[in-house]
Write a protein that holds these residues in place. Structure first.
Motif, PDB file in Angstrom:
ATOM      1  N   GLU A  59     -10.897  25.234  54.970  1.00 30.46           N
ATOM      2  CA  GLU A  59      -9.665  24.918  55.706  1.00 30.46           C
ATOM      3  C   GLU A  59      -9.876  23.765  56.684  1.00 30.46           C
ATOM      4  O   GLU A  59      -9.073  22.833  56.745  1.00 30.46           O
ATOM      5  CB  GLU A  59      -9.178  26.157  56.461  1.00 30.46           C
ATOM      6  CG  GLU A  59      -7.837  25.958  57.132  1.00 30.46           C
ATOM      7  CD  GLU A  59      -7.359  27.223  57.825  1.00 30.46           C
ATOM      8  OE1 GLU A  59      -6.546  27.077  58.751  1.00 30.46           O
ATOM      9  OE2 GLU A  59      -7.796  28.322  57.456  1.00 30.46           O
ATOM     10  N   ARG A  60     -10.964  23.804  57.421  1.00 33.58           N
ATOM     11  CA  ARG A  60     -11.240  22.724  58.371  1.00 33.58           C
ATOM     12  C   ARG A  60     -11.448  21.397  57.661  1.00 33.58           C
ATOM     13  O   ARG A  60     -11.001  20.350  58.114  1.00 33.58           O
ATOM     14  CB  ARG A  60     -12.465  23.050  59.215  1.00 33.58           C
ATOM     15  CG  ARG A  60     -12.232  24.134  60.234  1.00 33.58           C
ATOM     16  CD  ARG A  60     -13.476  24.353  61.038  1.00 33.58           C
ATOM     17  NE  ARG A  60     -13.311  25.458  61.965  1.00 33.58           N
ATOM     18  CZ  ARG A  60     -14.305  26.032  62.590  1.00 33.58           C
ATOM     19  NH1 ARG A  60     -15.540  25.611  62.417  1.00 33.58           N
ATOM     20  NH2 ARG A  60     -14.083  27.028  63.418  1.00 33.58           N
ATOM     21  N   LEU A  61     -12.144  21.446  56.533  1.00 35.76           N
ATOM     22  CA  LEU A  61     -12.381  20.225  55.773  1.00 35.76           C
ATOM     23  C   LEU A  61     -11.061  19.659  55.251  1.00 35.76           C
ATOM     24  O   LEU A  61     -10.801  18.467  55.385  1.00 35.76           O
ATOM     25  CB  LEU A  61     -13.340  20.494  54.612  1.00 35.76           C
ATOM     26  CG  LEU A  61     -13.693  19.308  53.744  1.00 35.76           C
ATOM     27  CD1 LEU A  61     -14.405  18.223  54.564  1.00 35.76           C
ATOM     28  CD2 LEU A  61     -14.568  19.735  52.580  1.00 35.76           C
ATOM     29  N   TYR A  62     -10.241  20.516  54.690  1.00 33.65           N
ATOM     30  CA  TYR A  62      -8.942  20.074  54.181  1.00 33.65           C
ATOM     31  C   TYR A  62      -8.129  19.398  55.281  1.00 33.65           C
ATOM     32  O   TYR A  62      -7.543  18.329  55.080  1.00 33.65           O
ATOM     33  CB  TYR A  62      -8.165  21.257  53.593  1.00 33.65           C
ATOM     34  CG  TYR A  62      -6.771  20.905  53.148  1.00 33.65           C
ATOM     35  CD1 TYR A  62      -6.565  20.255  51.935  1.00 33.65           C
ATOM     36  CD2 TYR A  62      -5.666  21.192  53.936  1.00 33.65           C
ATOM     37  CE1 TYR A  62      -5.293  19.906  51.519  1.00 33.65           C
ATOM     38  CE2 TYR A  62      -4.383  20.850  53.524  1.00 33.65           C
ATOM     39  CZ  TYR A  62      -4.206  20.207  52.318  1.00 33.65           C
ATOM     40  OH  TYR A  62      -2.945  19.860  51.908  1.00 33.65           O
ATOM     41  N   LEU A  65      -9.272  15.728  56.268  1.00 33.15           N
ATOM     42  CA  LEU A  65      -9.144  14.625  55.318  1.00 33.15           C
ATOM     43  C   LEU A  65      -7.850  13.859  55.568  1.00 33.15           C
ATOM     44  O   LEU A  65      -6.797  14.459  55.772  1.00 33.15           O
ATOM     45  CB  LEU A  65      -9.181  15.150  53.882  1.00 33.15           C
ATOM     46  CG  LEU A  65     -10.482  15.829  53.467  1.00 33.15           C
ATOM     47  CD1 LEU A  65     -10.341  16.418  52.072  1.00 33.15           C
ATOM     48  CD2 LEU A  65     -11.652  14.862  53.517  1.00 33.15           C
ATOM     49  N   PRO A  66      -7.924  12.536  55.530  1.00 29.34           N
ATOM     50  CA  PRO A  66      -6.739  11.731  55.820  1.00 29.34           C
ATOM     51  C   PRO A  66      -5.682  11.793  54.719  1.00 29.34           C
ATOM     52  O   PRO A  66      -4.504  11.597  54.967  1.00 29.34           O
ATOM     53  CB  PRO A  66      -7.297  10.317  55.958  1.00 29.34           C
ATOM     54  CG  PRO A  66      -8.545  10.318  55.155  1.00 29.34           C
ATOM     55  CD  PRO A  66      -9.093  11.715  55.266  1.00 29.34           C
ATOM     56  N   ASP A  67      -6.107  12.077  53.503  1.00 24.87           N
ATOM     57  CA  ASP A  67      -5.187  12.074  52.373  1.00 24.87           C
ATOM     58  C   ASP A  67      -5.394  13.362  51.572  1.00 24.87           C
ATOM     59  O   ASP A  67      -6.492  13.608  51.062  1.00 24.87           O
ATOM     60  CB  ASP A  67      -5.475  10.851  51.501  1.00 24.87           C
ATOM     61  CG  ASP A  67      -4.536  10.701  50.317  1.00 24.87           C
ATOM     62  OD1 ASP A  67      -3.654  11.566  50.134  1.00 24.87           O
ATOM     63  OD2 ASP A  67      -4.700   9.718  49.580  1.00 24.87           O
ATOM     64  N   PRO A  68      -4.367  14.192  51.416  1.00 23.53           N
ATOM     65  CA  PRO A  68      -4.513  15.449  50.665  1.00 23.53           C
ATOM     66  C   PRO A  68      -4.997  15.249  49.232  1.00 23.53           C
ATOM     67  O   PRO A  68      -5.571  16.142  48.635  1.00 23.53           O
ATOM     68  CB  PRO A  68      -3.113  16.055  50.681  1.00 23.53           C
ATOM     69  CG  PRO A  68      -2.428  15.410  51.837  1.00 23.53           C
ATOM     70  CD  PRO A  68      -3.041  14.043  51.973  1.00 23.53           C
ATOM     71  N   LEU A  73      -9.796  15.975  44.585  1.00 21.43           N
ATOM     72  CA  LEU A  73     -11.056  15.501  43.995  1.00 21.43           C
ATOM     73  C   LEU A  73     -12.161  16.539  44.169  1.00 21.43           C
ATOM     74  O   LEU A  73     -13.070  16.634  43.362  1.00 21.43           O
ATOM     75  CB  LEU A  73     -11.498  14.193  44.657  1.00 21.43           C
ATOM     76  CG  LEU A  73     -10.670  12.955  44.378  1.00 21.43           C
ATOM     77  CD1 LEU A  73     -11.156  11.803  45.253  1.00 21.43           C
ATOM     78  CD2 LEU A  73     -10.761  12.577  42.910  1.00 21.43           C
ATOM     79  N   MET A  74     -12.081  17.298  45.263  1.00 21.84           N
ATOM     80  CA  MET A  74     -13.121  18.285  45.558  1.00 21.84           C
ATOM     81  C   MET A  74     -12.734  19.674  45.096  1.00 21.84           C
ATOM     82  O   MET A  74     -13.563  20.407  44.592  1.00 21.84           O
ATOM     83  CB  MET A  74     -13.402  18.312  47.066  1.00 21.84           C
ATOM     84  CG  MET A  74     -14.083  17.069  47.561  1.00 21.84           C
ATOM     85  SD  MET A  74     -14.509  17.223  49.280  1.00 21.84           S
ATOM     86  CE  MET A  74     -13.078  16.473  50.033  1.00 21.84           C
ATOM     87  N   SER A  75     -11.498  20.085  45.328  1.00 20.73           N
ATOM     88  CA  SER A  75     -10.929  21.393  45.020  1.00 20.73           C
ATOM     89  C   SER A  75     -11.523  22.528  45.855  1.00 20.73           C
ATOM     90  O   SER A  75     -10.958  23.583  45.956  1.00 20.73           O
ATOM     91  CB  SER A  75     -11.014  21.736  43.533  1.00 20.73           C
ATOM     92  OG  SER A  75     -12.324  22.053  43.143  1.00 20.73           O
ATOM     93  N   ARG A  76     -12.672  22.322  46.407  1.00 24.36           N
ATOM     94  CA  ARG A  76     -13.299  23.234  47.363  1.00 24.36           C
ATOM     95  C   ARG A  76     -14.426  22.463  48.029  1.00 24.36           C
ATOM     96  O   ARG A  76     -14.796  21.383  47.581  1.00 24.36           O
ATOM     97  CB  ARG A  76     -13.803  24.509  46.708  1.00 24.36           C
ATOM     98  CG  ARG A  76     -14.956  24.322  45.728  1.00 24.36           C
ATOM     99  CD  ARG A  76     -15.443  25.660  45.177  1.00 24.36           C
ATOM    100  NE  ARG A  76     -16.561  25.483  44.287  1.00 24.36           N
ATOM    101  CZ  ARG A  76     -17.822  25.300  44.676  1.00 24.36           C
ATOM    102  NH1 ARG A  76     -18.135  25.278  45.936  1.00 24.36           N
ATOM    103  NH2 ARG A  76     -18.786  25.141  43.798  1.00 24.36           N
ATOM    104  N   ALA A  77     -14.970  23.022  49.072  1.00 24.76           N
ATOM    105  CA  ALA A  77     -16.008  22.317  49.822  1.00 24.76           C
ATOM    106  C   ALA A  77     -17.328  22.353  49.046  1.00 24.76           C
ATOM    107  O   ALA A  77     -18.150  23.228  49.210  1.00 24.76           O
ATOM    108  CB  ALA A  77     -16.171  22.949  51.197  1.00 24.76           C
ATOM    109  N   ASP A  78     -17.504  21.388  48.186  1.00 25.32           N
ATOM    110  CA  ASP A  78     -18.711  21.262  47.378  1.00 25.32           C
ATOM    111  C   ASP A  78     -19.586  20.181  48.000  1.00 25.32           C
ATOM    112  O   ASP A  78     -19.194  19.013  48.033  1.00 25.32           O
ATOM    113  CB  ASP A  78     -18.319  20.892  45.947  1.00 25.32           C
ATOM    114  CG  ASP A  78     -19.499  20.746  45.024  1.00 25.32           C
ATOM    115  OD1 ASP A  78     -20.380  19.905  45.316  1.00 25.32           O
ATOM    116  OD2 ASP A  78     -19.539  21.452  44.008  1.00 25.32           O
ATOM    117  N   THR A  79     -20.765  20.557  48.489  1.00 27.39           N
ATOM    118  CA  THR A  79     -21.614  19.605  49.210  1.00 27.39           C
ATOM    119  C   THR A  79     -22.008  18.406  48.356  1.00 27.39           C
ATOM    120  O   THR A  79     -22.127  17.301  48.863  1.00 27.39           O
ATOM    121  CB  THR A  79     -22.873  20.288  49.775  1.00 27.39           C
ATOM    122  OG1 THR A  79     -23.549  20.972  48.726  1.00 27.39           O
ATOM    123  CG2 THR A  79     -22.524  21.272  50.866  1.00 27.39           C
TER     124      THR A  79
END
Length: 113
Positions: A59-62, A65-68, A73-79
């Motif tokens: 949620e914090r990462l989403y 990000l400046p552009d949804p 591109l990630m779909s989830r927080a993948d390092t």
């Protein structure tokens, strides 16, 4: 073909058992030698080092990000994907501030001398 299927199944079951035993041994060794960092026992040398890894909050990462569309591109927080986006300068390190916690993960290495 049935023999191949049976053998594959058998090997996967053996693999599962081996991985479980390795995990138990790894945890025991880390508990026993974590403070020392390294040890030698007979022919074997053990070393424990620590890697810093980021654990992202989706949620914090989403929200950072400046552009949804970047989230798609990630779909989830993948390092791995996040590291790639950083490398390509699609996102910047400052955007990630507050979106993850650093964890020290023990890395176990056993060598035969």
């Amino acid at each position: 073909m049935e023999q191949q299927l049976a053998r594959y199944y058998e090997l996967k079951e053996i693999q599962k058992l081996v991985e479980e035993e390795l995990n138990v041994l790894r945890n025991e060794l880390i508990e026993s030698y974590a403070e020392a960092g390294s040890a030698e026992e007979g022919e074997y040398k053990l070393s424990i080092s620590y890697q810093e890894r980021r654990e992202f909050n989706d949620e914090r990462l989403y929200n950072s990000l400046p552009d949804p569309s970047l989230w798609r591109l990630m779909s989830r927080a993948d390092t791995g994907k996040i590291a790639s986006l950083l490398k390509l300068n699609v996102i910047h390190e400052q955007m990630l501030t507050g979106t993850y916690v650093q964890r020290k993960v023990p890395v176990l290495r056993v060598q035969k001398c």
